[in-house]
Each structure stands twice: as structure tokens, then as C-alpha cells.
Design an enzyme around this catalytic site. Structure first.
Site, short mmCIF file in Angstrom:
data_model
loop_
_atom_site.label_atom_id
_atom_site.label_comp_id
_atom_site.label_asym_id
_atom_site.label_seq_id
_atom_site.Cartn_x
_atom_site.Cartn_y
_atom_site.Cartn_z
N SER A 71 46.88 -12.29 3.75
CA SER A 71 47.62 -13.43 4.30
C SER A 71 49.11 -13.29 4.08
O SER A 71 49.56 -12.61 3.16
CB SER A 71 47.18 -14.74 3.64
OG SER A 71 45.80 -14.91 3.75
N1 SAH Z 1 42.78 -12.85 -0.56
C1 SAH Z 1 42.88 -11.55 0.07
C2 SAH Z 1 42.85 -11.59 1.58
C3 SAH Z 1 41.56 -12.12 2.09
S1 SAH Z 1 41.13 -11.58 3.71
C4 SAH Z 1 44.11 -10.80 -0.44
O1 SAH Z 1 44.88 -11.34 -1.23
O2 SAH Z 1 44.28 -9.65 -0.04
C5 SAH Z 1 39.50 -12.26 3.73
C6 SAH Z 1 38.49 -11.41 3.02
O3 SAH Z 1 37.28 -12.16 2.97
C7 SAH Z 1 38.18 -10.10 3.75
O4 SAH Z 1 38.40 -9.03 2.90
C8 SAH Z 1 36.70 -10.26 4.10
O5 SAH Z 1 35.98 -9.05 4.04
C9 SAH Z 1 36.22 -11.24 3.04
N2 SAH Z 1 35.00 -11.97 3.35
C10 SAH Z 1 34.59 -12.51 4.52
N3 SAH Z 1 33.41 -13.13 4.37
C11 SAH Z 1 33.05 -12.99 3.06
C12 SAH Z 1 31.93 -13.42 2.27
N4 SAH Z 1 30.92 -14.10 2.79
N5 SAH Z 1 31.91 -13.10 0.96
C13 SAH Z 1 32.93 -12.38 0.40
N6 SAH Z 1 34.00 -11.96 1.09
C14 SAH Z 1 34.07 -12.27 2.40
#
Ligand code: SAH
Length: 223
Positions: A71
Site C-alpha cells: 500500500s
Molecule cells: N501489508 C502488506 C501489503 C498487503 S497486500 C505490506 O506491508 O507489504 C495484501 C496481501 O494479502 C497480499 O500479499 C495477499 O497475498 C494477502 N492475502 C490475501 N488474502 C489473504 C488471506 N486470506 N490470508 C492471508 N493473506 C491474504
């Protein structure tokens, strides 16, 4: 203090980070000094790919592999501020991605668990967090829509992917008086919701509009 004049490739990463905090966070209303200090400390450049270093403090999301994104700094700060973390808190993050936001949580809470469905992202994040010394941040691979029952209850839970509705499994894993911050809406656009749990009473307050990658899992979207 950090004029536009110096916004060029020669500006050091620490200077870019300090300017990001002033221009993107403080100027847009992030007020919590603990959050601002954490954002001024954690080196975002360590979490992204080498080719994107010049954009480390850009005011936009960046690709991180596996079709996912990290993000924009403002959204990270706004969501973490909305959690109202104390240094005693046990916190769960769903969606580790690079581990950057987890490091911010590690700066502000006592213990942070973070869960990621893509094993390759989780492994990389774990390695970076270890290298930077975040011993209180624990990376787990799995479906975070089911929470992380092993370490319940959590004082705070942050979801960093877009949910179709407030995940009740996560609400159930909060302490009484706990708080969940989660983007809720369609796959294309969402709004950040702050969910508070007070006994049987659950309140949901909408905050800023946002765009996250989908939360994929049992209590989320289909892959
Ligand atoms: N907070 C992160 C960015 C998040 S992007 C940072 O600082 O870099 C959102 C992430 O959520 C992605 O990597 C995606 O693979 C993950 N995601 C999506 N659905 C998910 C689930 N059910 N459980 C765990 N992770 C999930």
C-alpha cells in the site's frame, strides 16, 4: 524543511523517508506521534524489490510479486493510526505482503502475528523482518480469513486486503474492547472500516475510501 528543490535522485533514502512523513502523512492529517515516529524509522526500501528503490517513498502502491501490492505509505499510516495501538497490545495482521506494515506494528505493539496466503511472500517477509531485528513479529503462512486461533485473543486486528464483508471469524478472535480495521467493499473499491467490540455490541464506523487487492479465502473472495 525538505524543499521540493531537493526532490531528486541524489536525495538520500533517510531524507526521502523524513519528507514522506511530513508531506504525505502529517500534512494529510496523521496526528499520532507514535505512528509518525514508526513510519520515520522503518526502512521501506528494505521490503521492496531492488528495481523499485527509487520509488521507495513514492505516494503510491508498488508491485511486490505474486500479483500483489504494498500500500501507499499514507494508507499504511491511516490504518495503523485507526488501530490505536498501545505498547502492550497483541496484534494480528492479515496479509503480510512484504512485511513492511508488520514492521510498523512491531514498532508499536508488544507482539505482532502476521499471516500471508502466498508462502513465497511469507518466507521473504520473514527473512527481511529477521534481518532487521523484529523479534516480536511472527510470520505465518495460511488463510487469514480464519484468523490465527493459536494466539487468540488479539487486542487489535488489521486486515490489509479487501474483504466482501466484515469477517466475523476475526471479530470473534478480538478481546472485549478490541478493535478491527478492515477495508470492506467490492473487489474494485472499498472503504476502511473500524470495527469495535464491546461485549455483545459491535460498532462499525466507515473511514477513508481505498483500493486493496482482494482478501482471498474461506471468509473472503474466491481465488
Ligand atoms: N501489508 C502488506 C501489503 C498487503 S497486500 C505490506 O506491508 O507489504 C495484501 C496481501 O494479502 C497480499 O500479499 C495477499 O497475498 C494477502 N492475502 C490475501 N488474502 C489473504 C488471506 N486470506 N490470508 C492471508 N493473506 C491474504
Amino acid at each position: 524543511m525538505f524543499g521540493r528543490l531537493f526532490h531528486n535522485h541524489a536525495e538520500s533514502l533517510p531524507h526521502q523517508r523524513a519528507r514522506m512523513v511530513e508531506e504525505q502523512l502529517r500534512a494529510r492529517g496523521i496526528r499520532d506521534e507514535r505512528v509518525l515516529a514508526a513510519m520515520a524509522k522503518v526502512p521501506r526500501e528494505e521490503f521492496i524489490s531492488a528495481g523499485d528503490i527509487a520509488s521507495a517513498y513514492g505516494d503510491y502502491p508498488l508491485p511486490i510479486g505474486a500479483g500483489q501490492t504494498i500500500s501507499q505509505p499514507y494508507i499504511v499510516a491511516a490504518m495503523v493510526e485507526a488501530l490505536e495501538l498501545s505498547s502492550q497490545d497483541h496484534v494480528l495482521e492479515v496479509g503480510t505482503g512484504t512485511g513492511y506494515q508488520a514492521a510498523i506494528l512491531g514498532e508499536l505493539a508488544a507482539e505482532a502475528w502476521t499471516i500471508e496466503r502466498h508462502a513465497e511472500l511469507a518466507d521473504k517477509a520473514r527473512e527481511i523482518l529477521q534481518r532487521l531485528g523484529y523479534a516480536n513479529v511472527h510470520v505465518v503462512t495460511g488463510d487469514g480469513t480464519l484468523g490465527l486461533p493459536e494466539h487468540i485473543p488479539y487486542d487489535k486486528i488489521l486486515v490489509a486486503a479487501a474483504a466482501p464483508r466484515v469477517p466475523q471469524t476475526l471479530v470473534a478472535q478480538l478481546v472485549d474492547g478490541g478493535r478491527l480495521v478492515v477495508p470492506v467493499g467490492s473487489r474494485a473499491e472499498q472503504q476502511v472500516f473500524v470495527v469495535r467490540k464491546m461485549g455483545e455490541q459491535i460498532t462499525e464506523s466507515p473511514r477513508e475510501a481505498c483500493r486493496f487487492v482482494p482478501l482471498v479465502g474461506e471468509q473472503g473472495w474466491e481465488p
